[in-house]
Design an enzyme around this catalytic site. Structure first.
Site, PDB file in Angstrom:
ATOM      1  N   GLU A   1       0.839  -1.199   0.000  1.00  0.00           N
ATOM      2  CA  GLU A   1       0.000   0.000   0.000  1.00  0.00           C
ATOM      3  C   GLU A   1       0.870   1.244   0.000  1.00  0.00           C
ATOM      4  OE1 GLU A   1      -3.731   0.119   2.523  1.00  0.00           O
ATOM      5  OE2 GLU A   1      -2.530   1.599   3.603  1.00  0.00           O
ATOM      6  N   CYS A   2       0.759   2.065  -1.023  1.00  0.00           N
ATOM      7  CA  CYS A   2       1.446   3.349  -1.123  1.00  0.00           C
ATOM      8  C   CYS A   2       2.963   3.177  -0.967  1.00  0.00           C
ATOM      9  CB  CYS A   2       0.878   4.355  -0.137  1.00  0.00           C
ATOM     10  SG  CYS A   2       1.300   6.071  -0.560  1.00  0.00           S
ATOM     11  N   GLY A   3       3.524   3.436   0.204  1.00  0.00           N
ATOM     12  CA  GLY A   3       4.953   3.249   0.394  1.00  0.00           C
ATOM     13  C   GLY A   3       5.386   1.830   0.089  1.00  0.00           C
TER      14      GLY A   3
ATOM     15  N   SER B   1      -0.975  -0.984  -4.600  1.00  0.00           N
ATOM     16  CA  SER B   1      -1.755   0.194  -4.982  1.00  0.00           C
ATOM     17  C   SER B   1      -1.338   1.384  -4.135  1.00  0.00           C
ATOM     18  CB  SER B   1      -3.251  -0.092  -4.777  1.00  0.00           C
ATOM     19  OG  SER B   1      -4.027   1.084  -4.843  1.00  0.00           O
TER      20      SER B   1
END
Length: 455
Positions: free
Chosen positions: A327-329, A427
């Site tokens: 997720e993200c990072g 994502s």
């Protein structure tokens, strides 16, 4: 009951004041449960560091109104005091036909029937403070405004002017904080620097507790802080499956996790094994799944890049089918390289054939996501709400991205993003799984199948 700390606008000091309140109560030995309105990760870290209890996010966009009420009721039990920190200005939310300030601090206060203390930045105010406070008190009669906390008061004369103005509308003052230019918490491009990175955290909390003791009207405050009456809350879902060992990346580079998501994983039968991509050269032994949360890989890109044994093991195991949620990072970490703000290019895991580039542009906001590709969590046409908050972009997208995204307003443009495979969900979207345990169950089923194939 419980109490909501709100701001007239963003940046008035409500986080500092909330932390001061929590620090004072915690230093007195009280059990305090805190909550944070909205999708923020970093403020709750400071809450938890003070109280020793996980702060819970109250976000009806990422979850639902019913879940917000259930979460508040469940986690307010068995404590002495309850405090909720608002988000942005009191009425700043998402305009919807049935609720013009959806997900705002005022919306949550109405939903939970909480009284509100309004923090006002008085640095450039005197008599006008009464007009501001009266406007906030009367705009929505369903929001009970108890009174105000005056922040950044310049002098005794300044305070006299403020008090005189507020006396005309008969609004109580629950605290007065003078300008404390030396009492600041460091910030970076996504907000406050996380609590784990601050070496003098105990001293900061001691100073905040002292500030609260000197500045706030505690005899008037304390009666509003006890928790709501006990009432039964729905049980969390429980899975009868045997425990599955999930490796949860958790260190200074990866620490954006909602406490409710981790709780839900455990009640669904997962054993959470925490590890550090910064310092561990290998993944934990005997794991059946991997979570890579958000955080600040861009700040620690050099150290992450230098950990070559771990990068190679991760790439090999994910290729071999290790179920992975990023997720993200976490998504950024799985890319081939990361170009930081200074233009340095750091090799990372390389499981995704794309590069991350840091930029001054901020991508921020709620997103309504529709899955257009399958992953271990979603099937095509799955719809959910998430939140984006990053200063980076990817140089390439897959032929079929994971999601189509629509912003919270009808005029927001559609975008596509995300990578997926049979064992990978990666994502930019931050997701709260508190009211979506079925998505975690989907992931754990893939983990179970992976573990059975290893036997």
């Amino acid at each position: 009951m419980g109490l909501m700390i709100a701001g007239e606008r963003s940046g008035v000091g409500k986080t500092t004041i909330t932390l001061a309140l929590l620090a004072f109560l915690a230093r007195k030995g009280a059990k305090v449960q805190s909550f944070k309105v909205g999708p923020d990760y970093i403020d709750p870290m400071f809450h938890a560091a003070i109280t020793g209890r996980d702060c819970r996010n109250l976000d009806p966009v990422l979850t639902s109104e019913a879940y917000v009420q259930t979460c508040y009721q469940r986690h307010s039990q068995g404590v002495d005091y309850v405090l909720v920190e608002g988000v942005m200005g009191l009425f700043d939310g998402i305009p919807r036909s049935d609720c013009p300030d959806f997900a705002s601090t005022a919306h949550i206060a109405r939903l939970l029937k909480l009284p509100v203390l309004l923090v006002i930045d008085c640095a450039r105010l005197s008599g006008s403070v009464a007009a501001i406070a009266q406007g906030y008190r009367t705009l929505d009669p369903r929001v009970k405004l108890l009174g105000v906390i005056l922040n950044k008061v310049g002098s005794d004369r300044h305070l006299h002017l403020l008090k005189t103005a507020l006396e005309t509308i008969n609004l109580p003052i629950f605290g007065v904080l003078h300008r404390h230019t030396d009492l600041t918490i460091p910030q970076r491009h996504l907000g406050l620097v996380p609590s784990e990175e601050l070496p003098e955290l105990t001293q900061l909390f001691d100073r905040l507790a002292h500030l609260a003791a000197q500045s706030l009207d505690w005899p008037s405050l304390l009666p509003h802080l006890p928790p709501p009456p006990l009432s039964p809350s729905p049980p969390l879902p429980v899975s009868p499956s045997p425990p599955l060992r999930l490796a949860i990346a958790r260190d200074r580079a990866f620490n954006f996790y909602y406490a409710d998501t981790l709780d839900c994983l455990q009640t669904l039968g997962a054993e959470l094994i925490y590890w550090s991509p910064l310092t561990d050269e290998r993944l934990p032994n005997n794991i059946q799944g991997l979570f890579l949360g958000g955080g600040f890989p861009e700040i620690f890109a050099e150290t992450l890049s230098e950990n070559l044994p771990l990068r190679e093991q991760l790439k090999k195991l994910i290729h071999q089918g290790l179920p992975t949620y990023a997720e993200c990072g976490g998504l950024m970490y799985l890319c081939e390289t990361l170009t930081d703000f200074a233009g340095n290019n750091w090799p990372l895991v390389g499981i995704l054939p794309t590069q991350t580039v840091m930029t001054s542009k901020l991508t921020l906001g709620y997103r309504h996501a529709t899955a257009i590709a399958p992953s271990p969590m979603v099937t095509p046409s799955t719809q959910l709400w998430g939140h984006e908050f990053h200063h980076s972009h990817l140089t390439h997208l897959p032929a079929t991205p994971l999601f189509t995204l629509q912003g919270s307003l009808p005029q927001d443009p559609q975008t596509k993003e995300g990578w997926s495979s049979s064992n990978l969900h990666a994502s930019y979207l931050h997701l709260h799984f508190g009211d979506k345990p079925h998505l975690l169950q989907n992931f754990l089923q893939v983990c179970l199948a992976f573990s059975q194939n290893l036997r």
